[in-house]
Scaffold this motif. Structure first.
Motif, PDB file in Angstrom:
ATOM      1  N   TRP A   3       0.855  -1.184   0.000  1.00 14.24           N
ATOM      2  CA  TRP A   3       0.000   0.000   0.000  1.00 14.24           C
ATOM      3  C   TRP A   3       0.892   1.236   0.000  1.00 14.24           C
ATOM      4  O   TRP A   3       1.866   1.307   0.730  1.00 14.24           O
ATOM      5  N   HIS A   4       0.560   2.188  -0.843  1.00 14.62           N
ATOM      6  CA  HIS A   4       1.333   3.410  -1.028  1.00 14.62           C
ATOM      7  C   HIS A   4       0.386   4.600  -0.823  1.00 14.62           C
ATOM      8  O   HIS A   4      -0.658   4.673  -1.462  1.00 14.62           O
ATOM      9  N   MET A   5       0.746   5.509   0.075  1.00 16.41           N
ATOM     10  CA  MET A   5      -0.113   6.658   0.350  1.00 16.41           C
ATOM     11  C   MET A   5      -0.172   7.585  -0.867  1.00 16.41           C
ATOM     12  O   MET A   5       0.845   7.879  -1.487  1.00 16.41           O
ATOM     13  N   THR A  63      -7.392   9.176   4.684  1.00 18.55           N
ATOM     14  CA  THR A  63      -6.122   9.048   3.987  1.00 18.55           C
ATOM     15  C   THR A  63      -6.298   8.004   2.894  1.00 18.55           C
ATOM     16  O   THR A  63      -6.860   6.934   3.131  1.00 18.55           O
ATOM     17  N   TYR A 100      -4.875   5.376  -0.030  1.00 17.54           N
ATOM     18  CA  TYR A 100      -3.772   4.489  -0.354  1.00 17.54           C
ATOM     19  C   TYR A 100      -4.098   3.765  -1.651  1.00 17.54           C
ATOM     20  O   TYR A 100      -5.264   3.608  -2.019  1.00 17.54           O
ATOM     21  N   ARG A 159      -2.529   0.303  -4.204  1.00 12.77           N
ATOM     22  CA  ARG A 159      -1.554  -0.747  -4.467  1.00 12.77           C
ATOM     23  C   ARG A 159      -1.871  -1.344  -5.828  1.00 12.77           C
ATOM     24  O   ARG A 159      -2.985  -1.211  -6.339  1.00 12.77           O
ATOM     25  N   ASN A 161      -7.724   0.665  -4.512  1.00  8.71           N
ATOM     26  CA  ASN A 161      -7.711   1.860  -3.668  1.00  8.71           C
ATOM     27  C   ASN A 161      -8.232   1.523  -2.281  1.00  8.71           C
ATOM     28  O   ASN A 161      -9.080   0.649  -2.127  1.00  8.71           O
TER      29      ASN A 161
END
Length: 171
Positions: A78-80, A89, A91, A93, A114
């Motif tokens: 997971w990438h913000m 927030t 995220y 992937r 998402n």
């Protein structure tokens, strides 16, 4: 005001606005067409030759990669996306799969997922503690935009021909 009393500038501005709107719509349709066609693209190389370029493409996006050993499959952690917020927030992937329909051809599928972690909710009047709103995760969907970007990088001549086709057919 009747049509005969309007200034020629009013009519010119109206025509310019309509033309701009039509051009914007055509550009959006062309982009959607290109992205859709990119999901169907077959590279004229074996997957073993395409895969290192796919890996490099993902690394350049600063995505944390996990590659399945012995398979043409990469998943990211997971990438913000954006900055954290009290409202939530976001995220993302990715799951990337390489396929080889024939020994000399390959295709690449990029899926995106998402997740939104909602911020803190209202204060519970009974306990005096903030409630957690929760997490919402979507299912995997094809990331046509990223597949088009990959196609432009790995098969620039095919991408150029596809863009020319879109320019001719979508006005």
């Amino acid at each position: 005001m009747t049509l005969s009393k309007r200034s020629p500038w009013s009519l010119s501005l109206l025509l310019l606005a309509v033309a701009s709107l039509a051009a914007g719509c055509a550009a959006a349709r062309r982009e959607a067409y290109l992205q859709e066609k990119a999901t169907q693209h077959v590279y004229r190389q074996p997957i073993a030759e395409v895969w290192p370029q796919v890996r490099s493409f993902l690394k350049e996006k600063d995505l944390p990669l996990r590659e399945a050993p012995g398979a043409y499959e990469i998943s990211t952690d997971w990438h913000m996306v954006g900055a954290p917020s009290s409202l939530g927030t976001n995220y993302v992937r990715y799951l990337v799969r390489g396929k080889q329909p024939t020994p000399t051809m390959s295709s690449v599928e990029i899926f995106k997922q998402n997740r939104t972690e909602a911020g803190q909710g209202p204060v519970d009047p009974k306990t005096g503690e903030r409630q957690q709103i929760g997490t919402d995760t979507t299912n995997l969907v094809r990331d046509m935009e990223m597949e088009w970007e990959l196609m432009q990088r790995l098969a620039p001549e095919d991408a150029k021909a596809l863009r020319e086709d879109a320019e001719k057919s979508i006005k």
